[in-house]
Design a protein around this motif. Structure first.
Motif, mmCIF file in Angstrom:
data_model
loop_
_atom_site.group_PDB
_atom_site.id
_atom_site.type_symbol
_atom_site.label_atom_id
_atom_site.label_comp_id
_atom_site.label_asym_id
_atom_site.label_seq_id
_atom_site.Cartn_x
_atom_site.Cartn_y
_atom_site.Cartn_z
ATOM 1 N N LEU A 100 8.003 4.595 24.477
ATOM 2 C CA LEU A 100 8.330 3.295 23.913
ATOM 3 C C LEU A 100 9.694 3.323 23.230
ATOM 4 C CD1 LEU A 100 4.971 2.017 22.367
ATOM 5 C CD2 LEU A 100 5.988 1.462 24.586
ATOM 6 N N GLU A 101 10.471 2.254 23.451
ATOM 7 C CA GLU A 101 11.774 2.133 22.820
ATOM 8 C C GLU A 101 11.639 1.613 21.385
ATOM 9 O OE1 GLU A 101 14.835 2.873 24.055
ATOM 10 O OE2 GLU A 101 13.954 3.703 25.884
ATOM 11 N N SER A 153 10.298 6.868 12.951
ATOM 12 C CA SER A 153 10.491 8.057 13.772
ATOM 13 C C SER A 153 11.077 7.659 15.122
ATOM 14 C CB SER A 153 9.143 8.768 13.989
ATOM 15 O OG SER A 153 9.268 9.816 14.931
ATOM 16 N N ARG A 154 11.817 8.563 15.710
ATOM 17 C CA ARG A 154 12.338 8.303 17.052
ATOM 18 C C ARG A 154 11.229 8.374 18.092
ATOM 19 N NH1 ARG A 154 14.393 10.911 21.506
ATOM 20 N NH2 ARG A 154 16.197 9.932 22.512
ATOM 21 N N GLY A 155 10.166 9.121 17.795
ATOM 22 C CA GLY A 155 9.063 9.229 18.732
ATOM 23 C C GLY A 155 9.336 10.173 19.884
ATOM 24 N N HIS A 156 9.753 11.393 19.563
ATOM 25 C CA HIS A 156 10.050 12.382 20.602
ATOM 26 C C HIS A 156 8.821 12.594 21.499
ATOM 27 C CE1 HIS A 156 14.011 13.652 19.232
ATOM 28 N NE2 HIS A 156 13.553 13.607 17.995
ATOM 29 N N VAL A 205 4.052 6.910 22.153
ATOM 30 C CA VAL A 205 4.776 6.920 20.880
ATOM 31 C C VAL A 205 5.159 8.315 20.394
ATOM 32 C CG1 VAL A 205 3.698 4.767 20.142
ATOM 33 C CG2 VAL A 205 2.646 6.948 19.498
ATOM 34 N N GLY A 206 4.686 9.368 21.056
ATOM 35 C CA GLY A 206 4.969 10.717 20.593
ATOM 36 C C GLY A 206 3.893 11.230 19.650
ATOM 37 N N TRP A 220 6.539 3.645 12.231
ATOM 38 C CA TRP A 220 7.237 2.880 13.250
ATOM 39 C C TRP A 220 7.977 3.822 14.182
ATOM 40 C CZ3 TRP A 220 6.894 -2.541 12.915
ATOM 41 C CH2 TRP A 220 6.315 -3.018 11.740
ATOM 42 N N VAL A 221 7.940 3.506 15.470
ATOM 43 C CA VAL A 221 8.718 4.236 16.463
ATOM 44 C C VAL A 221 9.876 3.355 16.893
ATOM 45 C CG1 VAL A 221 8.715 5.024 18.869
ATOM 46 C CG2 VAL A 221 6.908 5.751 17.317
ATOM 47 N N ALA A 222 11.071 3.923 16.866
ATOM 48 C CA ALA A 222 12.250 3.154 17.260
ATOM 49 C C ALA A 222 13.345 4.112 17.709
ATOM 50 C CB ALA A 222 12.750 2.289 16.103
#
Length: 319
Positions: free
Chosen positions: A89-90, A82-85, A103-104, A117-119
Motif C-alpha cells: 500500500l502507498e 511508518s513507510r510499511g517496508h 501494510v508490512g 499509519w502507512v505512507a
C-alpha cells in the motif's frame, strides 16, 4: 537481503570489497547529504523520529513501542507513521485489519499499541495522523527523509555491530557518514551489552531488549526457532539465555514472506525433532492464521539503563 560480512570488518582493516566500493559509497553519501539538506514541512504537533544510520534492523520497533508507552504514561496518545517496508500500500492509510503483505509487518505490530499509519510519502502520513487527532507523531524510520521536520531525532544502533566499517552503502552499512548523521540527531541509543563509544557531543542512552514474561517456562524447552528480522542470531541468543534447548534455527531474510510451503517445511522439521516452533513478535504478525496455533511467540521490550536524557528531551518538546 543478507548484509555482506565485509560491512562489519574493523574500520582500520577494511576488506578489499569495501575499498573497491568506497567510491560508490562516497557518491551515495553525497546524494544523501543533498537530500537531507532540503527543509521539510513543519507539523503543528511534535514529531519524534526513531531512525538509524545503518541499513537493516537496529531495534527501532522496540524503541518505538517503548516511546509509545512512555508517552501514554504522560497521558499522550501518540500516533505512528511508518513507510510499511514489505507492504504494497502507498497510503496514507490507517492500519486496521490488513495483512502484512499490504501494510508490512512492523506497522501491524505497532498498531497493537497505537493508531498507526502507512505512507510512502511521510509528510502525507503525518498530515493524516494530525487530521485524525494525533497530539504527537512518531516516525518509525525516516531519519534521512527530509519531507517532515523532526522535533526530536533518536538514532538507534546495535551496540555489538556499531557502525560497521564506517563506510556508506555499498561499501559499508551506512546510509550516511556517522558524523553527518549524528550532527542532526538529538540522542543516540545503543542497544545491547557490548561497549560502544559514541562521538562526543551527543547524549548517549544505553538499553537492552528483555524478554516479556508470558508465563512460558523456556528453561529446557526444546524449540525450533525461526526469525526474519535484521539480526536473527540475537533472537536465538535470547532463547538460549532463557535456557531453551535450540534443536534447530532458521534465519530468514528481514520481512521475508512466511509462505505455506515454508511454514509446512518448518512444522515438519519441528515434528521430526520433537521441538516446538517459536518466533519473534514481528514475525508472528506475518504467520497465516492456519499456522498460528502451532507457533509460540517470544516478545521483547526495550529497557533503558538511564532514561533521564530521553525524559528531558520529551519534557522539552511537550512543554
Amino acid at each position: 537481503m543478507k548484509t555482506p560480512d565485509f560491512w562489519f570488518t574493523p574500520p582500520d582493516r577494511p576488506a578489499l570489497a569495501a575499498r573497491l566500493l568506497s567510491p560508490l559509497g562516497s557518491v551515495y553519501a553525497r546524494a544523501t547529504a543533498r537530500r537531507v539538506a532540503r527543509k521539510g514541512w513543519k507539523a503543528p504537533v511534535p514529531v519524534i523520529c526513531i531512525g538509524n544510520l545503518n541499513a537493516g534492523g537496529t531495534g527501532k520497533t522496540p524503541t518505538t513501542i517503548a516511546l509509545l508507552q512512555m508517552l501514554a504514561a504522560r497521558g499522550v496518545a501518540a500516533h505512528v507513521v511508518s513507510r510499511g517496508h514489505g507492504g504494497r500500500l502507498e497510503g496514507p492509510v490507517r492500519v486496521a485489519g490488513q495483512s502484512a503483505a499490504l501494510v508490512g509487518d512492523e506497522p501491524l505490530l505497532l498498531a497493537a499499541f497505537a493508531p498507526t499509519w502507512v505512507a510512502k510519502d511521510r509528510a502525507a502520513g503525518v498530515r493524516a495522523a494530525v487530521a485524525a487527532g494525533a497530539p504527537v507523531v512518531l516516525l518509525d524510520d525516516g531519519f534521512q527523509n527530509p519531507s517532515v521536520q523532526k522535533d526530536l531525532a533518536i538514532i538507534v544502533v546495535d551496540a555489538a555491530k556499531g557502525f560497521g566499517n564506517g563506510r556508506c552503502i555499498p561499501a559499508g552499512p551506512l546510509r550516511e557518514p556517522v558524523a553527518a548523521g549524528l550532527a542532526r540527531a538529538d540522542l543516540l541509543l545503543s542497544i545491547g551489552s557490548a561497549p560502544l563509544t559514541p562521538p562526543a557531543g551527543i547524549p548517549h542512552l544505553h538499553g537492552r531488549l528483555q524478554p516479556l514474561p508470558t508465563g512460558m517456562d523456556w528453561s529446557g524447552a526444546r524449540v525450533l526457532a525461526f526469525a526474519g528480522i535484521g539480526h536473527p542470531e540475537k533472537f536465538f541468543d535470547t532463547l538460549r539465555g532463557l535456557g531453551a534447548d535450540l534443536a534447530a534455527t532458521q534465519a530468514l531474510e528481514d520481512h521475508q514472506p512466511l509462505t505455506d510451503a515454508l511454514l509446512s517445511r518448518l512444522k515438519a522439521e519441528a515434528v521430526r525433532l520433537n521441538a516446538q516452533l517459536v518466533t519473534t513478535e514481528k514475525d508472528a504478525v506475518r504467520v497465516p492464521a492456519s499456522f498460528r496455533p502451532d507457533i509460540l511467540t517470544l516478545p521483547v521490550r526495550l529497557a533503558l539503563d538511564d532514561p533521564a536524557p530521553l525524559v528531558a528531551a520529551l519534557d522539552r518538546i511537550l512543554s
